[in-house]
Design a protein around this motif. Structure first.
Motif, PDB file in Angstrom:
ATOM      1  N   ARG A  46       0.846  -1.195   0.000  1.00  0.00           N
ATOM      2  CA  ARG A  46       0.000   0.000   0.000  1.00  0.00           C
ATOM      3  C   ARG A  46       0.880   1.242   0.000  1.00  0.00           C
ATOM      4  O   ARG A  46       1.912   1.281   0.666  1.00  0.00           O
ATOM      5  N   VAL A  47       0.471   2.246  -0.767  1.00  0.00           N
ATOM      6  CA  VAL A  47       1.143   3.542  -0.793  1.00  0.00           C
ATOM      7  C   VAL A  47       0.063   4.597  -0.604  1.00  0.00           C
ATOM      8  O   VAL A  47      -0.987   4.539  -1.251  1.00  0.00           O
ATOM      9  N   TYR A  48       0.329   5.542   0.297  1.00  0.00           N
ATOM     10  CA  TYR A  48      -0.577   6.681   0.432  1.00  0.00           C
ATOM     11  C   TYR A  48       0.241   7.918   0.749  1.00  0.00           C
ATOM     12  O   TYR A  48       1.403   7.825   1.121  1.00  0.00           O
ATOM     13  N   TYR A  49      -0.350   9.077   0.526  1.00  0.00           N
ATOM     14  CA  TYR A  49       0.356  10.309   0.834  1.00  0.00           C
ATOM     15  C   TYR A  49      -0.603  11.327   1.423  1.00  0.00           C
ATOM     16  O   TYR A  49      -1.802  11.314   1.152  1.00  0.00           O
ATOM     17  N   LEU A  50      -0.034  12.186   2.261  1.00  0.00           N
ATOM     18  CA  LEU A  50      -0.775  13.250   2.913  1.00  0.00           C
ATOM     19  C   LEU A  50      -0.297  14.578   2.344  1.00  0.00           C
ATOM     20  O   LEU A  50       0.912  14.770   2.155  1.00  0.00           O
ATOM     21  N   TYR A  51      -1.215  15.474   2.078  1.00  0.00           N
ATOM     22  CA  TYR A  51      -0.863  16.800   1.561  1.00  0.00           C
ATOM     23  C   TYR A  51      -1.960  17.772   1.974  1.00  0.00           C
ATOM     24  O   TYR A  51      -3.002  17.368   2.491  1.00  0.00           O
ATOM     25  N   GLY A  52      -1.728  19.073   1.779  1.00  0.00           N
ATOM     26  CA  GLY A  52      -2.694  20.074   2.202  1.00  0.00           C
ATOM     27  C   GLY A  52      -2.859  20.081   3.712  1.00  0.00           C
ATOM     28  O   GLY A  52      -3.933  20.347   4.231  1.00  0.00           O
ATOM     29  N   LEU A  53      -1.787  19.765   4.412  1.00  0.00           N
ATOM     30  CA  LEU A  53      -1.821  19.606   5.864  1.00  0.00           C
ATOM     31  C   LEU A  53      -1.759  20.949   6.577  1.00  0.00           C
ATOM     32  O   LEU A  53      -1.102  21.872   6.110  1.00  0.00           O
ATOM     33  N   GLN A  54      -2.426  21.027   7.700  1.00  0.00           N
ATOM     34  CA  GLN A  54      -2.412  22.233   8.511  1.00  0.00           C
ATOM     35  C   GLN A  54      -1.230  22.162   9.482  1.00  0.00           C
ATOM     36  O   GLN A  54      -1.105  21.178  10.227  1.00  0.00           O
TER      37      GLN A  54
ATOM     38  N   ASP B 198      -0.604  23.395  12.300  1.00  0.00           N
ATOM     39  CA  ASP B 198      -0.931  23.322  13.725  1.00  0.00           C
ATOM     40  C   ASP B 198      -1.890  22.176  14.070  1.00  0.00           C
ATOM     41  O   ASP B 198      -2.410  22.119  15.179  1.00  0.00           O
ATOM     42  N   LEU B 199      -2.125  21.249  13.125  1.00  0.00           N
ATOM     43  CA  LEU B 199      -3.002  20.107  13.381  1.00  0.00           C
ATOM     44  C   LEU B 199      -2.223  18.804  13.210  1.00  0.00           C
ATOM     45  O   LEU B 199      -2.121  18.268  12.095  1.00  0.00           O
ATOM     46  N   PRO B 200      -1.658  18.264  14.298  1.00  0.00           N
ATOM     47  CA  PRO B 200      -0.881  17.022  14.214  1.00  0.00           C
ATOM     48  C   PRO B 200      -1.732  15.845  13.739  1.00  0.00           C
ATOM     49  O   PRO B 200      -2.958  15.852  13.866  1.00  0.00           O
ATOM     50  N   ARG B 201      -1.065  14.835  13.216  1.00  0.00           N
ATOM     51  CA  ARG B 201      -1.713  13.625  12.700  1.00  0.00           C
ATOM     52  C   ARG B 201      -1.057  12.408  13.323  1.00  0.00           C
ATOM     53  O   ARG B 201      -0.048  12.504  13.981  1.00  0.00           O
ATOM     54  N   GLY B 202      -1.606  11.254  13.040  1.00  0.00           N
ATOM     55  CA  GLY B 202      -1.027  10.003  13.517  1.00  0.00           C
ATOM     56  C   GLY B 202      -1.687   9.554  14.801  1.00  0.00           C
ATOM     57  O   GLY B 202      -2.830   9.119  14.789  1.00  0.00           O
ATOM     58  N   PHE B 203      -0.943   9.631  15.903  1.00  0.00           N
ATOM     59  CA  PHE B 203      -1.431   9.239  17.228  1.00  0.00           C
ATOM     60  C   PHE B 203      -1.883   7.778  17.250  1.00  0.00           C
ATOM     61  O   PHE B 203      -2.979   7.463  17.694  1.00  0.00           O
ATOM     62  N   HIS B 204      -1.005   6.889  16.764  1.00  0.00           N
ATOM     63  CA  HIS B 204      -1.308   5.469  16.794  1.00  0.00           C
ATOM     64  C   HIS B 204      -0.037   4.647  16.599  1.00  0.00           C
ATOM     65  O   HIS B 204       1.016   5.185  16.279  1.00  0.00           O
TER      66      HIS B 204
ATOM     67  N   VAL C  10       6.894  -2.071  13.760  1.00  0.00           N
ATOM     68  CA  VAL C  10       5.761  -2.500  14.580  1.00  0.00           C
ATOM     69  C   VAL C  10       5.904  -1.940  15.987  1.00  0.00           C
ATOM     70  O   VAL C  10       7.018  -1.719  16.473  1.00  0.00           O
ATOM     71  N   MET C  11       4.796  -1.670  16.623  1.00  0.00           N
ATOM     72  CA  MET C  11       4.736  -1.185  18.000  1.00  0.00           C
ATOM     73  C   MET C  11       5.558   0.089  18.207  1.00  0.00           C
ATOM     74  O   MET C  11       6.238   0.250  19.211  1.00  0.00           O
ATOM     75  N   GLN C  12       5.476   0.986  17.245  1.00  0.00           N
ATOM     76  CA  GLN C  12       6.074   2.312  17.394  1.00  0.00           C
ATOM     77  C   GLN C  12       4.960   3.354  17.258  1.00  0.00           C
ATOM     78  O   GLN C  12       4.385   3.523  16.178  1.00  0.00           O
ATOM     79  N   TRP C  13       4.652   3.990  18.370  1.00  0.00           N
ATOM     80  CA  TRP C  13       3.688   5.083  18.368  1.00  0.00           C
ATOM     81  C   TRP C  13       4.300   6.233  17.579  1.00  0.00           C
ATOM     82  O   TRP C  13       5.485   6.535  17.744  1.00  0.00           O
ATOM     83  N   HIS C  14       3.519   6.864  16.718  1.00  0.00           N
ATOM     84  CA  HIS C  14       4.061   7.966  15.936  1.00  0.00           C
ATOM     85  C   HIS C  14       3.029   9.084  15.797  1.00  0.00           C
ATOM     86  O   HIS C  14       1.827   8.845  15.712  1.00  0.00           O
ATOM     87  N   GLU C  15       3.571  10.306  15.828  1.00  0.00           N
ATOM     88  CA  GLU C  15       2.771  11.517  15.712  1.00  0.00           C
ATOM     89  C   GLU C  15       3.497  12.470  14.764  1.00  0.00           C
ATOM     90  O   GLU C  15       4.667  12.777  14.971  1.00  0.00           O
ATOM     91  N   MET C  16       2.798  12.921  13.730  1.00  0.00           N
ATOM     92  CA  MET C  16       3.376  13.841  12.764  1.00  0.00           C
ATOM     93  C   MET C  16       2.876  15.254  13.052  1.00  0.00           C
ATOM     94  O   MET C  16       1.696  15.438  13.358  1.00  0.00           O
ATOM     95  N   SER C  17       3.778  16.249  12.932  1.00  0.00           N
ATOM     96  CA  SER C  17       3.405  17.630  13.247  1.00  0.00           C
ATOM     97  C   SER C  17       4.322  18.614  12.519  1.00  0.00           C
ATOM     98  O   SER C  17       5.249  18.209  11.825  1.00  0.00           O
ATOM     99  N   ASN C  18       4.057  19.898  12.723  1.00  0.00           N
ATOM    100  CA  ASN C  18       4.883  20.978  12.165  1.00  0.00           C
ATOM    101  C   ASN C  18       5.058  20.848  10.655  1.00  0.00           C
ATOM    102  O   ASN C  18       6.171  20.931  10.134  1.00  0.00           O
ATOM    103  N   PHE C  19       3.952  20.655   9.968  1.00  0.00           N
ATOM    104  CA  PHE C  19       3.982  20.503   8.514  1.00  0.00           C
ATOM    105  C   PHE C  19       4.253  21.845   7.837  1.00  0.00           C
ATOM    106  O   PHE C  19       3.622  22.844   8.168  1.00  0.00           O
ATOM    107  N   SER C  20       5.172  21.863   6.884  1.00  0.00           N
ATOM    108  CA  SER C  20       5.337  23.060   6.066  1.00  0.00           C
ATOM    109  C   SER C  20       4.134  23.141   5.114  1.00  0.00           C
ATOM    110  O   SER C  20       3.451  22.139   4.864  1.00  0.00           O
ATOM    111  N   GLU C  21       3.884  24.331   4.582  1.00  0.00           N
ATOM    112  CA  GLU C  21       2.731  24.515   3.693  1.00  0.00           C
ATOM    113  C   GLU C  21       2.788  23.609   2.478  1.00  0.00           C
ATOM    114  O   GLU C  21       1.757  23.186   1.962  1.00  0.00           O
ATOM    115  N   ASP C  22       4.001  23.306   2.014  1.00  0.00           N
ATOM    116  CA  ASP C  22       4.176  22.498   0.807  1.00  0.00           C
ATOM    117  C   ASP C  22       4.456  21.028   1.096  1.00  0.00           C
ATOM    118  O   ASP C  22       4.836  20.277   0.204  1.00  0.00           O
ATOM    119  N   CYS C  23       4.220  20.601   2.328  1.00  0.00           N
ATOM    120  CA  CYS C  23       4.550  19.230   2.729  1.00  0.00           C
ATOM    121  C   CYS C  23       3.710  18.193   1.989  1.00  0.00           C
ATOM    122  O   CYS C  23       2.483  18.299   1.915  1.00  0.00           O
TER     123      CYS C  23
END
Length: 132
Positions: A34-42, A44-50, A92-105
């Motif tokens: 599977r391949v996916y990508y995130l874009y148009g990210l805010q 100040d709104l972190p993602r992940g948390f799992h 496996v078993m690594q909690w991850h949280e993404m944040s501080n996205f640049s506008e062009d991320c």
């Protein structure tokens, strides 16, 4: 196993531009399902948390930059993804949280399996219990 595991990708380039090839079981340490990508990210709104019980992933910031907090239940470290020639292995078993996205991320993720909600651990306290 180290908390942070980087994968350096070979860049092929000349005056016309650059190319990076990602190949399952070669420079990606698993068969890519599977391949996916995130874009148009805010920013100040972190993602992940799992975390995942069985899924392994490689995160590549193919444009811009972002931070990823990695946590194995015993130690935590935040790293910056800011290069399309570097991948972060999310094991496996690594909690991850993404944040501080640049506008062009644009954050691309390569996964070892198809989406399966039952593989997710979305409650941090449950995650800590399972990593004891």
């Amino acid at each position: 196993m180290s908390l942070i595991q980087w994968i350096d990708f070979k860049e092929i380039g000349d005056h016309r531009g650059n190319l990076v090839a990602l190949e399952g079981n070669r420079n990606i340490p698993f068969d890519i399902k599977r391949v996916y990508y995130l874009y148009g990210l805010q920013p100040d709104l972190p993602r992940g948390f799992h975390a995942h019980r069985e899924l392994v992933q490689v995160a590549v910031c193919i444009n811009g930059q972002c931070d990823i907090l990695m946590d194995n239940g015993h130690s935590k470290q935040t790293v910056r993804l800011d290069s399309p020639t570097k991948g972060l292995l999310v094991n496996v078993m690594q909690w991850h949280e993404m944040s501080n996205f640049s506008e062009d991320c644009v954050l691309m993720v390569l996964a070892s399996d198809a989406y399966d909600e039952s593989d997710y651990i979305r409650d941090y306290e449950d995650f800590l219990e399972q990593t004891k």
